[in-house]
Write an enzyme that holds these catalytic residues in place. Structure first.
Site: not given
Length: 270
Positions: A69, A127-128, A130
């Site tokens: 991504k 989360g971090s 895409g």
């Protein structure tokens, strides 16, 4: 099934682990609407060559999944605002050799948030990567101002928090009355933690609502627990249908009716 000819337009997807949902969803709608298109899923170990093939072969559109991504962006000619705002692409549209990147995940997530959750609700996003970027940006743009990014990766967690104007912390903290959002692979079919919970039961019990972006299975362990506790939920299965619909419209210029989309989603889930 439509007969494939030299005039049939090809759409595709690129993913590290190709699935069947997009292939079945798009091809079902092509057949239902009598459109001369075909859709095929691919993976690749040579992303520049794969993106070059989209351009060179006149492939109309390509869905982009992890881990491509962000890596695909330098290979494109232009970015739609939905992708530029978060530096992540999940859709490529080829207009006569010009490749433009979009992010229909962002569009789908924002629509669901605006329909289901008051923007005054605090959120905790796990989360971090895409997908986290798409969700955090949708939260910001939908007016959610009180939020926390929980990510073990300090660099990406801090960067995402700064981008979206919220806090970062490496471990889960206070969640009472918050919208809990999982953007990690925890609970995903085939993943190492397929049967695990992204948030502990104690956190889910005091949450306002729960959003799990994992699309397969449709009913993740986290969503099953949240429903059992009477919490409102948003599922990744809803996101995947909405984002696939927007891809379909970008590729074909045709917007199917609600019943046609529902039938395609049922077929895609098998």
């Amino acid at each position: 099934m439509n007969t494939i000819s030299r005039d049939t337009r090809l759409c595709m997807s690129l993913s590290a682990r190709p699935g069947n949902f997009g292939t079945r969803f798009h091809n079902h709608l092509y057949a239902a609407l009598g459109l001369d298109y075909v859709y095929k899923a691919f993976t690749t170990t040579d992303l520049p060559a794969a993106i070059g093939g989209i351009r060179a072969l006149g492939i109309r559109g390509c869905a982009i999944s992890m881990p491509f991504k962000e890596a695909c962006i330098p290979l494109l000619d232009a970015l739609d605002a939905s992708a530029a705002a978060i530096d992540a692409v999940n859709t490529i549209v080829n207009d006569d050799g010009l490749l433009r990147g979009y992010n229909t995940d962002y569009r789908a997530v924002r629509e669901l948030l605006e329909q289901r959750v008051p923007p005054s609700t605090p959120f905790v996003l796990l989360g971090s990567g895409g997908m986290a970027k798409a969700v955090a940006s949708a939260l910001r743009d939908a007016g959610f101002a009180d939020g926390t990014i929980v990510a073990r990766n300090a660099a990406s967690g801090r960067a995402l928090a700064a981008r979206c104007g919220c806090a970062w912390q490496p471990q889960l903290g206070e969640v009472d009355g918050a919208l809990l959002i999982n953007t990690t692979p925890i609970g995903m079919s085939g993943a190492a933690e397929a049967e695990a919970l992204a948030f502990p039961p104690s956190a889910v019990a005091v949450a306002h609502s729960v959003f799990d972006v994992v699309a397969l299975p449709e009913h993740t362990p986290l969503l099953r627990l949240a429903r059992a506790l009477g919490k409102p939920v948003i599922s990744g299965a809803e996101v995947i249908v909405l984002q696939a619909l927007e891809q379909f419209v970008l590729y074909t210029g045709v917007r199917p009716g609600a019943e046609q989309v529902a039938a395609a989603a049922r077929f895609a889930r098998g």
